[in-house]
Design a protein around this motif. Structure first.
Motif, PDB file in Angstrom:
ATOM      1  N   ALA A 150       5.382  11.624  46.751  1.00 39.00           N
ATOM      2  CA  ALA A 150       6.686  11.588  46.861  1.00 39.00           C
ATOM      3  C   ALA A 150       7.224  12.839  47.275  1.00 39.00           C
ATOM      4  CB  ALA A 150       7.357  11.036  45.681  1.00 39.00           C
ATOM      5  N   ILE A 151       6.706  13.878  46.513  1.00 38.07           N
ATOM      6  CA  ILE A 151       7.278  15.298  46.959  1.00 38.07           C
ATOM      7  C   ILE A 151       6.839  15.792  48.577  1.00 38.07           C
ATOM      8  CG2 ILE A 151       6.784  17.813  46.436  1.00 38.07           C
ATOM      9  CD1 ILE A 151       6.721  17.257  43.487  1.00 38.07           C
ATOM     10  N   GLY A 152       5.863  15.058  48.886  1.00 37.91           N
ATOM     11  CA  GLY A 152       5.210  15.400  50.009  1.00 37.91           C
ATOM     12  C   GLY A 152       6.287  14.989  51.307  1.00 37.91           C
ATOM     13  N   VAL A 153       7.005  13.725  50.969  1.00 32.69           N
ATOM     14  CA  VAL A 153       7.716  12.896  51.851  1.00 32.69           C
ATOM     15  C   VAL A 153       9.142  13.756  51.713  1.00 32.69           C
ATOM     16  CG1 VAL A 153       9.132  10.757  52.121  1.00 32.69           C
ATOM     17  CG2 VAL A 153       6.868  10.740  51.304  1.00 32.69           C
ATOM     18  N   ILE A 154       9.561  13.837  50.397  1.00 32.93           N
ATOM     19  CA  ILE A 154      10.842  14.813  50.103  1.00 32.93           C
ATOM     20  C   ILE A 154      10.777  15.902  50.935  1.00 32.93           C
ATOM     21  CG2 ILE A 154      12.293  15.924  48.603  1.00 32.93           C
ATOM     22  CD1 ILE A 154      11.402  13.702  46.659  1.00 32.93           C
ATOM     23  N   GLY A 155       9.741  16.748  50.847  1.00 31.56           N
ATOM     24  CA  GLY A 155       9.549  18.045  51.700  1.00 31.56           C
ATOM     25  C   GLY A 155       9.900  17.847  53.042  1.00 31.56           C
ATOM     26  N   CYS A 156       9.366  17.003  53.583  1.00 34.18           N
ATOM     27  CA  CYS A 156       9.322  16.580  54.903  1.00 34.18           C
ATOM     28  C   CYS A 156      10.700  16.302  55.317  1.00 34.18           C
ATOM     29  CB  CYS A 156       8.494  15.166  55.374  1.00 34.18           C
ATOM     30  SG  CYS A 156       8.504  14.865  57.183  1.00 34.18           S
ATOM     31  N   MET A 157      11.451  15.584  54.714  1.00 41.48           N
ATOM     32  CA  MET A 157      12.734  15.429  55.002  1.00 41.48           C
ATOM     33  C   MET A 157      13.674  16.398  54.739  1.00 41.48           C
ATOM     34  SD  MET A 157      12.831  12.102  55.488  1.00 41.48           S
ATOM     35  CE  MET A 157      11.824  10.878  55.714  1.00 41.48           C
ATOM     36  N   ILE A 158      13.258  17.618  53.830  1.00 37.62           N
ATOM     37  CA  ILE A 158      14.069  18.621  53.700  1.00 37.62           C
ATOM     38  C   ILE A 158      13.691  19.378  55.203  1.00 37.62           C
ATOM     39  CG2 ILE A 158      13.879  21.113  52.813  1.00 37.62           C
ATOM     40  CD1 ILE A 158      13.335  19.497  50.121  1.00 37.62           C
ATOM     41  N   ASP A 159      12.574  19.600  55.528  1.00 38.08           N
ATOM     42  CA  ASP A 159      12.280  20.120  56.755  1.00 38.08           C
ATOM     43  C   ASP A 159      13.330  19.575  57.979  1.00 38.08           C
ATOM     44  OD1 ASP A 159      10.804  19.975  59.530  1.00 38.08           O
ATOM     45  OD2 ASP A 159       9.643  21.388  58.563  1.00 38.08           O
ATOM     46  N   SER A 160      13.455  18.170  57.999  1.00 35.12           N
ATOM     47  CA  SER A 160      14.248  17.577  59.061  1.00 35.12           C
ATOM     48  C   SER A 160      15.890  18.028  58.594  1.00 35.12           C
ATOM     49  CB  SER A 160      14.151  16.283  58.809  1.00 35.12           C
ATOM     50  OG  SER A 160      12.925  15.711  59.419  1.00 35.12           O
ATOM     51  N   LEU A 161      16.009  18.282  57.352  1.00 36.61           N
ATOM     52  CA  LEU A 161      17.623  18.708  57.176  1.00 36.61           C
ATOM     53  C   LEU A 161      17.777  20.003  57.691  1.00 36.61           C
ATOM     54  CD1 LEU A 161      18.172  17.164  53.576  1.00 36.61           C
ATOM     55  CD2 LEU A 161      19.611  16.814  55.618  1.00 36.61           C
ATOM     56  N   ILE A 162      16.584  20.933  57.355  1.00 33.26           N
ATOM     57  CA  ILE A 162      16.723  22.374  57.796  1.00 33.26           C
ATOM     58  C   ILE A 162      16.847  22.318  59.455  1.00 33.26           C
ATOM     59  CG2 ILE A 162      15.822  24.624  57.940  1.00 33.26           C
ATOM     60  CD1 ILE A 162      14.305  23.935  55.203  1.00 33.26           C
ATOM     61  N   GLY A 163      15.971  21.582  60.025  1.00 32.62           N
ATOM     62  CA  GLY A 163      15.977  21.455  61.641  1.00 32.62           C
ATOM     63  C   GLY A 163      17.149  21.206  61.962  1.00 32.62           C
ATOM     64  N   ALA A 164      17.995  20.045  61.417  1.00 32.73           N
ATOM     65  CA  ALA A 164      19.324  19.514  61.977  1.00 32.73           C
ATOM     66  C   ALA A 164      20.298  20.572  61.743  1.00 32.73           C
ATOM     67  CB  ALA A 164      19.524  18.423  61.443  1.00 32.73           C
TER      68      ALA A 164
END
Length: 241
Positions: free
Chosen positions: A196-210
Motif C-alpha cells: 500500500a505504501i508503494g501505491v501511496i508513494g506513486c500517488m505522491i509522485d503524481s502530486l509532486i509532478g502536478a
C-alpha cells in the motif's frame, strides 16, 4: 560482517547485469556504469538479497519500458530515444535505497530490520511509479491528479485507470518479493502495508509532478527521489510505532 564470498557474488551479479543492460540498450554507457556502482554498494553494504530485489525491480522496469515501445516512440512518451535510461535515472531510483543500505551497514544489526523495511518500501514506490508511468503513457484517458482535468498521456501528474492498476500490481508484487527475499518469509501481513505504501508513494509522485514539477521547482528525477523518500519514511514510522 562482509564476507569475501558475498562480495564476489555481488560483484559478479552487478557486472553481468550492467553488461547485459548496455548490450540490449536498456542503459546507456554511463547508465551501465552507474548501475554497477549503485548495485555493488547496495549488495555489499546491505546484503546480496537487497541486490537481488534491485535486479528484479530493474528487470521489471526494462520489461514495461520495452512494452509497445514502437507506439511509445510514435506518441513521443518513451524514455530516451529507444527506451534506454541514463545514469540520472539510475541514481534517481537508487539514491534512497542506497541510503538505507548505508544505514544498515553503519547502524549494524540492531537497526538492520528497520533499514530493510525502509529499503523495501522505497523499491515498492519505484516499482509502482515505473510500471504506472510506462503503462499509463499508452492510455487514451489521462486525468490530472489534482483537479481531474483531462490531459495528454505523459503529462506530469497525469493518472489513468490502466496506470493505476499497474501501480497497484507493481507495489504489492515488489513488496512481497522484497519481504520474501530479505526476511526469508513466504508471507507476513506487513507485506500488505508495504504494498500500500508503494501505491501511496506513486500517488505522491503524481502530486509532486502536478504541482512542484510542473512549476519547474523540481525535475522529474527529483520527484522520484522525493516520492521514494516519503514512502520509505512512512514505512519506517509505521514499523517503529
Amino acid at each position: 560482517m562482509i564476507s569475501l564470498e558475498s562480495v564476489v557474488i555481488v560483484l559478479a551479479l552487478c557486472l553481468v547485469l550492467s553488461v547485459l543492460s548496455y548490450y540490449f540498450k536498456l542503459l546507456t554507457a554511463n547508465g551501465a556504469v552507474a548501475s554497477f556502482v549503485v548495485g555493488l554498494l547496495i549488495g555489499v553494504l546491505g546484503a546480496p538479497s537487497w541486490l537481488i530485489l534491485l535486479i528484479l525491480f530493474s528487470l521489471l522496469g526494462f520489461i514495461v519500458t520495452k512494452f509497445r515501445i514502437s507506439l511509445k516512440e510514435e506518441l513521443g512518451v518513451q524514455e530516451g530515444k529507444k527506451g534506454e535510461r541514463t545514469y540520472r535515472n539510475v541514481f534517481a531510483n537508487g539514491f534512497v535505497p542506497l541510503l538505507f543500505a548505508i544505514g544498515a551497514f553503519i547502524l549494524g544489526e540492531e537497526y538492520y530490520t528497520v533499514m530493510a523495511v525502509g529499503y523495501i518500501a522505497s523499491i515498492a514506490v519505484a516499482a509502482s511509479d515505473t510500471v504506472a508511468s510506462e503503462v499509463g503513457s499508452l492510455s487514451r484517458k489521462v486525468y490530472l491528479i489534482t483537479n481531474g482535468e483531462k490531459v495528454k498521456a505523459g503529462i506530469d501528474g497525469g493518472i489513468s485507470l490502466e496506470g493505476t492498476i499497474a501501480c497497484i500490481m507493481g507495489g504489492f508484487v515488489s513488496a512481497y518479493l522484497g519481504w520474501s527475499l530479505i526476511f526469508a518469509e513466504l508471507w507476513n501481513p506487513l507485506v500488505l502495508i508495504l504494498g500500500a505504501i508503494g501505491v501511496i508513494g506513486c500517488m505522491i509522485d503524481s502530486l509532486i509532478g502536478a504541482t512542484l514539477e510542473r512549476r519547474g521547482i523540481v525535475g522529474k528525477l527529483g520527484t522520484n527521489i522525493l516520492s521514494m523518500a516519503a514512502g520509505a519514511l512512512i514505512a519506517v514510522i509505521i514499523w517503529m510505532l
